[in-house]
Design an enzyme around this catalytic site. Sequence first.
Site, PDB file in Angstrom:
ATOM      1  N   CYS A 191      -2.140  -2.850   7.430  1.00 18.28           N
ATOM      2  CA  CYS A 191      -2.109  -3.701   6.440  1.00 18.28           C
ATOM      3  C   CYS A 191      -0.807  -4.526   6.464  1.00 18.28           C
ATOM      4  O   CYS A 191      -0.660  -5.857   6.020  1.00 18.28           O
ATOM      5  CB  CYS A 191      -2.270  -2.950   5.209  1.00 18.28           C
ATOM      6  SG  CYS A 191      -3.908  -2.349   5.022  1.00 18.28           S
ATOM      7  N   LYS A 223      -7.126  -5.086  -3.067  1.00 13.33           N
ATOM      8  CA  LYS A 223      -7.734  -5.413  -1.795  1.00 13.33           C
ATOM      9  C   LYS A 223      -8.795  -4.588  -1.253  1.00 13.33           C
ATOM     10  O   LYS A 223      -8.601  -3.285  -1.423  1.00 13.33           O
ATOM     11  CB  LYS A 223      -6.939  -6.132  -0.674  1.00 13.33           C
ATOM     12  CG  LYS A 223      -5.938  -4.814  -0.435  1.00 13.33           C
ATOM     13  CD  LYS A 223      -4.864  -5.526   0.834  1.00 13.33           C
ATOM     14  CE  LYS A 223      -4.112  -4.344   1.152  1.00 13.33           C
ATOM     15  NZ  LYS A 223      -4.877  -3.229   1.880  1.00 13.33           N
ATOM     16  N   ASP A 260       0.736  -1.411  -0.125  1.00 12.92           N
ATOM     17  CA  ASP A 260       0.085  -0.162   0.198  1.00 12.92           C
ATOM     18  C   ASP A 260       0.858   1.289   0.137  1.00 12.92           C
ATOM     19  O   ASP A 260       0.646   2.225   0.719  1.00 12.92           O
ATOM     20  CB  ASP A 260      -0.932  -0.011   1.327  1.00 12.92           C
ATOM     21  CG  ASP A 260      -2.086  -0.983   0.993  1.00 12.92           C
ATOM     22  OD1 ASP A 260      -2.032  -1.977   0.436  1.00 12.92           O
ATOM     23  OD2 ASP A 260      -2.800  -1.002   2.185  1.00 12.92           O
TER      24      ASP A 260
HETATM   25  C1  VGL Z   1      -4.762   0.564   5.842  1.00 13.23           C
HETATM   26  C2  VGL Z   1      -6.226   1.624   7.036  1.00 13.23           C
HETATM   27  C3  VGL Z   1      -7.181   1.417   6.210  1.00 13.23           C
HETATM   28  C4  VGL Z   1      -3.211   0.226   5.495  1.00 13.23           C
HETATM   29  C5  VGL Z   1      -5.746   0.548   4.725  1.00 13.23           C
HETATM   30  O1  VGL Z   1      -2.682   0.049   4.375  1.00 13.23           O
HETATM   31  O2  VGL Z   1      -2.466   0.042   6.583  1.00 13.23           O
HETATM   32  N1  VGL Z   1      -4.804   0.957   6.938  1.00 13.23           N
HETATM   33  N2  VGL Z   1      -6.897   0.829   4.949  1.00 13.23           N
END
Ligand code: VGL
Length: 209
Positions: A156, A111, A13
């Site tokens: 994540c 995702k 991410d």
């Molecule tokens: C994430 C919160 C919501 C992450 C993704 O990438 O850690 N955290 N969506």
Amino acid sequence: MIPTARDVLLVIDVQGDFLPGGALAVPGGDAVIAPVNRLLGLFPHAVLTQDWHPPGHVSFATSHPGRAPFDTVPLAYGAQVLWPEHCVQGSPGADLSAALEADRAELVIRKGHHRQVDSYSAFLEADRRTPTGLTGYLRERGFTRVVLCGLATDYCVAWSALDARAAGFEALVVEDAVRGIDLDGSVARAWAEMTAAGVGRVTSGAIGG
Ligand code: VGL
Ligand code: ZN
């Protein structure tokens, strides 16, 4: 360690919304980019993830009237932290960072695309039943060790590392190539859970080639 053909770098991410100025900016998130780029140059195989939510996603505080970002609500599959709207499919904040040197990455796994289910983990969605397909992909390709970096340590990255272990892979987190959101001590809790599950820690400087 020297990366081998059985190792896969999993870059979690590294997207605009998790970087400074983004909708859910992780403190110091941009500090991961230099070490992640170095790792992308060292590993023969890399997979990226992309948080990829439809508008009106269940993890958005705006989908729960009367609730605010960072509240926790009970959902059918368990407790869900509510977030500012982030990584909406096709929005600029959902793009992978332009600074990421990811041309050699072999797969981008998206995702969190089911409107009613969140997915922190790259392997298994938050209902803990719906697979993303990554386990099968990694097994078919013969990888045995997953080396994780990216954002965010306590969500994540941690969920992905724990699920990598649960799926039978070795897992290592590159501690200077991750940064956390840290809600109420969640970074320390995440490290404790990862250590208990046999997730290793390594610094990017100890990885060579
Ligand atoms: C994430 C919160 C919501 C992450 C993704 O990438 O850690 N955290 N969506
Ligand atoms: Zn998300």
